[in-house]
Design a protein around this motif. Structure first.
Motif, PDB file in Angstrom:
ATOM      1  N   GLU A  65     -13.883 -25.957 -94.969  1.00  0.00           N
ATOM      2  CA  GLU A  65     -14.568 -27.246 -95.024  1.00  0.00           C
ATOM      3  C   GLU A  65     -13.488 -28.326 -95.050  1.00  0.00           C
ATOM      4  OE1 GLU A  65     -18.114 -29.553 -97.480  1.00  0.00           O
ATOM      5  OE2 GLU A  65     -17.745 -27.409 -97.764  1.00  0.00           O
ATOM      6  N   LEU A  66     -13.395 -29.079 -93.981  1.00  0.00           N
ATOM      7  CA  LEU A  66     -12.295 -30.027 -93.782  1.00  0.00           C
ATOM      8  C   LEU A  66     -12.781 -31.459 -93.960  1.00  0.00           C
ATOM      9  CD1 LEU A  66      -9.314 -30.504 -92.836  1.00  0.00           C
ATOM     10  CD2 LEU A  66     -10.264 -30.752 -90.523  1.00  0.00           C
ATOM     11  N   VAL A  67     -12.097 -32.211 -94.799  1.00  0.00           N
ATOM     12  CA  VAL A  67     -12.350 -33.644 -94.940  1.00  0.00           C
ATOM     13  C   VAL A  67     -11.213 -34.389 -94.250  1.00  0.00           C
ATOM     14  CG1 VAL A  67     -12.646 -35.571 -96.542  1.00  0.00           C
ATOM     15  CG2 VAL A  67     -13.596 -33.319 -97.099  1.00  0.00           C
ATOM     16  N   VAL A  68     -11.569 -35.252 -93.299  1.00  0.00           N
ATOM     17  CA  VAL A  68     -10.584 -35.998 -92.513  1.00  0.00           C
ATOM     18  C   VAL A  68     -10.717 -37.475 -92.861  1.00  0.00           C
ATOM     19  CG1 VAL A  68      -9.722 -36.531 -90.215  1.00  0.00           C
ATOM     20  CG2 VAL A  68     -10.822 -34.318 -90.642  1.00  0.00           C
ATOM     21  N   LEU A  69      -9.652 -38.053 -93.410  1.00  0.00           N
ATOM     22  CA  LEU A  69      -9.609 -39.483 -93.748  1.00  0.00           C
ATOM     23  C   LEU A  69      -8.550 -40.134 -92.872  1.00  0.00           C
ATOM     24  CD1 LEU A  69     -10.325 -41.929 -95.549  1.00  0.00           C
ATOM     25  CD2 LEU A  69      -8.609 -41.097 -97.199  1.00  0.00           C
ATOM     26  N   PRO A  70      -8.952 -40.710 -91.723  1.00  0.00           N
ATOM     27  CA  PRO A  70      -7.939 -41.226 -90.795  1.00  0.00           C
ATOM     28  C   PRO A  70      -7.230 -42.496 -91.260  1.00  0.00           C
ATOM     29  CG  PRO A  70     -10.010 -40.714 -89.663  1.00  0.00           C
ATOM     30  CD  PRO A  70     -10.285 -40.709 -91.128  1.00  0.00           C
ATOM     31  N   VAL A  71      -7.943 -43.395 -91.946  1.00  0.00           N
ATOM     32  CA  VAL A  71      -7.335 -44.682 -92.310  1.00  0.00           C
ATOM     33  C   VAL A  71      -7.451 -44.866 -93.819  1.00  0.00           C
ATOM     34  CG1 VAL A  71      -7.201 -47.151 -91.820  1.00  0.00           C
ATOM     35  CG2 VAL A  71      -8.082 -45.590 -90.068  1.00  0.00           C
ATOM     36  N   SER A  72      -6.385 -44.500 -94.525  1.00  0.00           N
ATOM     37  CA  SER A  72      -6.373 -44.589 -95.985  1.00  0.00           C
ATOM     38  C   SER A  72      -6.084 -45.997 -96.477  1.00  0.00           C
ATOM     39  CB  SER A  72      -5.310 -43.634 -96.554  1.00  0.00           C
ATOM     40  OG  SER A  72      -5.545 -42.310 -96.143  1.00  0.00           O
ATOM     41  N   ASN A  73      -5.593 -46.845 -95.604  1.00  0.00           N
ATOM     42  CA  ASN A  73      -5.182 -48.205 -95.954  1.00  0.00           C
ATOM     43  C   ASN A  73      -5.784 -49.174 -94.937  1.00  0.00           C
ATOM     44  OD1 ASN A  73      -3.835 -50.562 -96.672  1.00  0.00           O
ATOM     45  ND2 ASN A  73      -1.807 -49.837 -96.066  1.00  0.00           N
ATOM     46  N   PRO A  74      -7.115 -49.349 -94.958  1.00  0.00           N
ATOM     47  CA  PRO A  74      -7.752 -50.133 -93.899  1.00  0.00           C
ATOM     48  C   PRO A  74      -7.335 -51.599 -93.862  1.00  0.00           C
ATOM     49  CG  PRO A  74      -9.339 -49.544 -95.614  1.00  0.00           C
ATOM     50  CD  PRO A  74      -8.097 -48.761 -95.880  1.00  0.00           C
ATOM     51  N   ASP A  75      -7.100 -52.214 -95.019  1.00  0.00           N
ATOM     52  CA  ASP A  75      -6.673 -53.618 -95.021  1.00  0.00           C
ATOM     53  C   ASP A  75      -5.305 -53.772 -94.371  1.00  0.00           C
ATOM     54  OD1 ASP A  75      -8.981 -53.945 -96.498  1.00  0.00           O
ATOM     55  OD2 ASP A  75      -7.938 -54.248 -98.405  1.00  0.00           O
ATOM     56  N   GLY A  76      -4.392 -52.885 -94.738  1.00  0.00           N
ATOM     57  CA  GLY A  76      -3.052 -52.944 -94.152  1.00  0.00           C
ATOM     58  C   GLY A  76      -3.088 -52.671 -92.663  1.00  0.00           C
ATOM     59  N   TYR A  77      -3.938 -51.735 -92.240  1.00  0.00           N
ATOM     60  CA  TYR A  77      -4.022 -51.416 -90.811  1.00  0.00           C
ATOM     61  C   TYR A  77      -4.555 -52.603 -90.022  1.00  0.00           C
ATOM     62  CZ  TYR A  77      -5.038 -48.748 -86.565  1.00  0.00           C
ATOM     63  OH  TYR A  77      -5.073 -48.293 -85.272  1.00  0.00           O
ATOM     64  N   GLU A  78      -5.573 -53.264 -90.530  1.00  0.00           N
ATOM     65  CA  GLU A  78      -6.078 -54.463 -89.861  1.00  0.00           C
ATOM     66  C   GLU A  78      -4.991 -55.532 -89.756  1.00  0.00           C
ATOM     67  OE1 GLU A  78      -9.858 -55.631 -88.822  1.00  0.00           O
ATOM     68  OE2 GLU A  78      -8.776 -53.936 -87.979  1.00  0.00           O
ATOM     69  N   HIS A  79      -4.211 -55.683 -90.824  1.00  0.00           N
ATOM     70  CA  HIS A  79      -3.134 -56.669 -90.805  1.00  0.00           C
ATOM     71  C   HIS A  79      -2.069 -56.272 -89.789  1.00  0.00           C
ATOM     72  CE1 HIS A  79      -1.062 -60.083 -92.623  1.00  0.00           C
ATOM     73  NE2 HIS A  79       0.052 -59.385 -92.612  1.00  0.00           N
ATOM     74  N   SER A  80      -1.749 -54.991 -89.735  1.00  0.00           N
ATOM     75  CA  SER A  80      -0.771 -54.507 -88.764  1.00  0.00           C
ATOM     76  C   SER A  80      -1.282 -54.686 -87.340  1.00  0.00           C
ATOM     77  CB  SER A  80      -0.477 -53.028 -89.035  1.00  0.00           C
ATOM     78  OG  SER A  80       0.344 -52.471 -88.047  1.00  0.00           O
ATOM     79  N   TRP A  81      -2.556 -54.484 -87.119  1.00  0.00           N
ATOM     80  CA  TRP A  81      -3.133 -54.568 -85.775  1.00  0.00           C
ATOM     81  C   TRP A  81      -3.178 -56.014 -85.275  1.00  0.00           C
ATOM     82  CZ3 TRP A  81      -4.626 -50.467 -82.714  1.00  0.00           C
ATOM     83  CH2 TRP A  81      -5.285 -50.797 -81.520  1.00  0.00           C
ATOM     84  N   HIS A  82      -3.523 -56.959 -86.151  1.00  0.00           N
ATOM     85  CA  HIS A  82      -3.784 -58.323 -85.707  1.00  0.00           C
ATOM     86  C   HIS A  82      -2.723 -59.349 -86.092  1.00  0.00           C
ATOM     87  CE1 HIS A  82      -7.714 -57.181 -84.285  1.00  0.00           C
ATOM     88  NE2 HIS A  82      -7.988 -56.631 -85.450  1.00  0.00           N
ATOM     89  N   ARG A  83      -1.874 -59.036 -87.071  1.00  0.00           N
ATOM     90  CA  ARG A  83      -0.962 -60.063 -87.546  1.00  0.00           C
ATOM     91  C   ARG A  83       0.503 -59.652 -87.527  1.00  0.00           C
ATOM     92  NH1 ARG A  83      -2.922 -63.544 -91.363  1.00  0.00           N
ATOM     93  NH2 ARG A  83      -0.797 -64.353 -91.417  1.00  0.00           N
ATOM     94  N   ASP A  84       0.822 -58.497 -88.080  1.00  0.00           N
ATOM     95  CA  ASP A  84       2.213 -58.078 -88.256  1.00  0.00           C
ATOM     96  C   ASP A  84       2.300 -56.593 -87.955  1.00  0.00           C
ATOM     97  OD1 ASP A  84       4.673 -57.214 -89.131  1.00  0.00           O
ATOM     98  OD2 ASP A  84       4.577 -58.177 -91.093  1.00  0.00           O
ATOM     99  N   ARG A  85       2.776 -56.260 -86.759  1.00  0.00           N
ATOM    100  CA  ARG A  85       2.788 -54.868 -86.298  1.00  0.00           C
ATOM    101  C   ARG A  85       3.547 -53.943 -87.245  1.00  0.00           C
ATOM    102  NH1 ARG A  85       2.799 -50.381 -85.664  1.00  0.00           N
ATOM    103  NH2 ARG A  85       2.674 -49.103 -83.759  1.00  0.00           N
ATOM    104  N   TYR A  86       4.514 -54.467 -87.985  1.00  0.00           N
ATOM    105  CA  TYR A  86       5.366 -53.623 -88.819  1.00  0.00           C
ATOM    106  C   TYR A  86       4.996 -53.675 -90.297  1.00  0.00           C
ATOM    107  CZ  TYR A  86       7.916 -53.551 -84.460  1.00  0.00           C
ATOM    108  OH  TYR A  86       8.246 -53.403 -83.122  1.00  0.00           O
ATOM    109  N   TRP A  87       3.783 -54.117 -90.599  1.00  0.00           N
ATOM    110  CA  TRP A  87       3.334 -54.162 -91.993  1.00  0.00           C
ATOM    111  C   TRP A  87       3.102 -52.747 -92.498  1.00  0.00           C
ATOM    112  CZ3 TRP A  87       3.317 -57.827 -95.573  1.00  0.00           C
ATOM    113  CH2 TRP A  87       2.629 -57.582 -96.763  1.00  0.00           C
ATOM    114  N   ARG A  88       3.550 -52.460 -93.708  1.00  0.00           N
ATOM    115  CA  ARG A  88       3.517 -51.102 -94.264  1.00  0.00           C
ATOM    116  C   ARG A  88       2.494 -50.929 -95.394  1.00  0.00           C
ATOM    117  NH1 ARG A  88       7.303 -46.694 -95.800  1.00  0.00           N
ATOM    118  NH2 ARG A  88       7.236 -46.340 -98.043  1.00  0.00           N
TER     119      ARG A  88
END
Length: 461
Positions: free
Chosen positions: A266-289
């Motif tokens: 039984e596998l649980v897959v969580l692709p985006v553990s840091n959704p706020d940071g990912y949105e910021h990386s996608w739209h504002r700062d590509r290198y945000w960690r």
């Protein structure tokens, strides 16, 4: 045909203020000249005429020309601890997860590069202009968005490009709708800014309950959690875990090995553990960690409770490894811990990038784990499976033997839950760093899936 991802009202606007990390206006759109410009910059960096690096001319509103510093990612080999500290002090950004390793991957401005030159330090260019690379990627993604607005991607096309948070979440919903007998979407918690930590639970036909509660005579023999995206800029990790889920769901009917995995695990897959940071990386700062705590952010992979505050983390908010104000101070780390405490997981993989590494406990101490031989054997099986895909080697090592890191998810999962836990640092070894060409998504997915299958097959009964 895949449906279009729904609009997310919390997403950052594209006309938002300048990139905070750079402290400069958003980079210009270099268009078709980006590649040529990068080559010119590489030559300039290597020559370092007069100890300086040429910088591109930009136009201000009054028409006057000005110069913005070109920021380059380089791999440096310090000769002493003092030199290491100086390099880290001069760095505009630190790309190395392992700052105690012989080499450091850092982003430097022209003055920092000139200092390397005058000191006679050994160094090589990874990315000659990180702004230009990010701008080219953004331009490509915008063109893809325009094209896909007219013709949404098919499942075969979806993994030909990187996807934003709404698209990834929509894809999980699509997989669950495609095979409701195999997959269920669930929310593990919410981020600091209120975005869901959306996971896909994959369970075989006739197996245990989808929510993981209760037992039945058909309960799967094992449970596993795989996650990614704790660090926002590591886009390939999020594509790989989503791809693993896709391969398992779509391949269940036709591939005996995948069907056996899904029926037994039984596998649980969580692709985006840091959704706020990912949105910021996608739209504002590509290198945000980090996440988006008080603008400076917290490194979620230093925020877990075991050995929190130790070596390899920082109490300085500006640091890339800022651990937060207390263990589990962040809702994202709380949500993951709660999910692992709610049920027993027999294995866990935390996907990151980059470096092509396969790490097992411990990360916070060089003392061998009690199950060192078992963990090492499992990791070796995973590494062999990865190499069998495309010939790529992933370096196998206990985390702390490479670099100290306290407060990590891997150590917490193993140390407090007894779960065999691993970190896989995906492609590349160095090269383009976090901006991995989209052509490498599918082969990297092959490697991630191979590692997950090998782990499950190697677990003790």
């Amino acid at each position: 045909m895949m449906r279009r991802a729904p609009e997310d009202p919390t997403r950052t606007r594209r006309d938002a203020p300048p990139w905070r990390w750079l402290g400069t206006p958003s980079p210009p759109r270099y268009g078709r000249w980006t590649a040529l410009f990068g080559l010119v910059m590489l030559a300039g960096l290597l020559v370092l005429i007069g100890g300086r690096v040429p910088t591109p001319a930009l136009s201000t509103e009054d028409g006057m020309a000005t110069h913005a510093p070109v920021l380059a990612a380089v791999r440096v080999t310090p000769r002493s601890e003092a030199e290491r500290e100086t390099v880290l002090t001069r760095a505009i950004d630190v790309w190395s997860e392992h700052v105690a390793e012989p080499t450091l991957d850092v982003v430097l401005d022209p003055e920092g590069l000139a200092w390397l030159h005058t000191q006679g330090l050994a160094w090589q260019v990874l990315v000659p202009d990180v702004e230009a690379v990010a701008a080219a990627e953004r331009e490509r993604l915008e063109a893809v968005a325009v094209a896909e607005a007219q013709r949404p991607p098919t499942p075969d096309q979806w993994f030909s490009e990187y996807r934003d948070l709404p698209a990834i979440h929509a894809y999980l919903e699509d997989l669950a709708a495609l095979r409701p007998d195999l997959a269920t979407v669930q929310t593990l918690g919410t981020s600091l800014q209120g975005r869901p930590l959306l996971a896909l639970r994959i369970h075989g036909q006739g197996g245990g309950q989808a929510g993981g509660q209760g037992e039945s005579q058909h309960q799967p023999r094992r449970r596993m959690l795989i996650d990614s995206g704790l660090h926002a800029r590591e886009w390939i990790s999020m594509m790989v875990t989503t791809c693993v889920a896709d391969r398992l769901v779509r391949g269940y009917a036709d591939d005996p090995r995948l069907r056996r995995f899904v029926d037994e695990v039984e596998l649980v897959v969580l692709p985006v553990s840091n959704p706020d940071g990912y949105e910021h990386s996608w739209h504002r700062d590509r290198y945000w960690r980090k996440n988006r705590r008080d603008e400076h952010g917290v490194d979620l992979n230093r925020n877990f409770g075991l050995a929190w505050g130790g070596e390899g983390s920082s109490d300085k908010p500006a640091s890339q490894v800022y651990r937060g104000s207390a263990p589990f101070s962040e809702p994202e780390s709380q949500a993951i811990a709660s999910a692992m405490e709610a049920e027993r997981f027999d294995a866990h993989v935390d996907f990151h990038s980059y470096g092509q590494l396969l790490l097992h406990p411990w990360s916070h101490t060089k003392k061998p784990a009690a199950d060192h031989a078992y963990l090492h054997a499992l990791a070796k099986d995973m590494g062999d499976a990865i190499r069998a895909q495309h010939g790529e080697r992933y370096r196998l090592i206990a985390g702390a033997s490479l670099y100290p890191a306290a407060g990590t998810l891997m150590d917490w999962a193993y140390g407090t839950r007894g779960t065999p836990s691993f970190v896989i640092e995906l492609r590349p070894r160095g090269g383009t760093g976090f901006v991995l060409p989209p052509e490498q998504i599918r082969p990297t997915c092959d490697e991630g899936l191979a590692a997950v299958l090998a782990l499950a097959e190697g677990l003790a009964p």
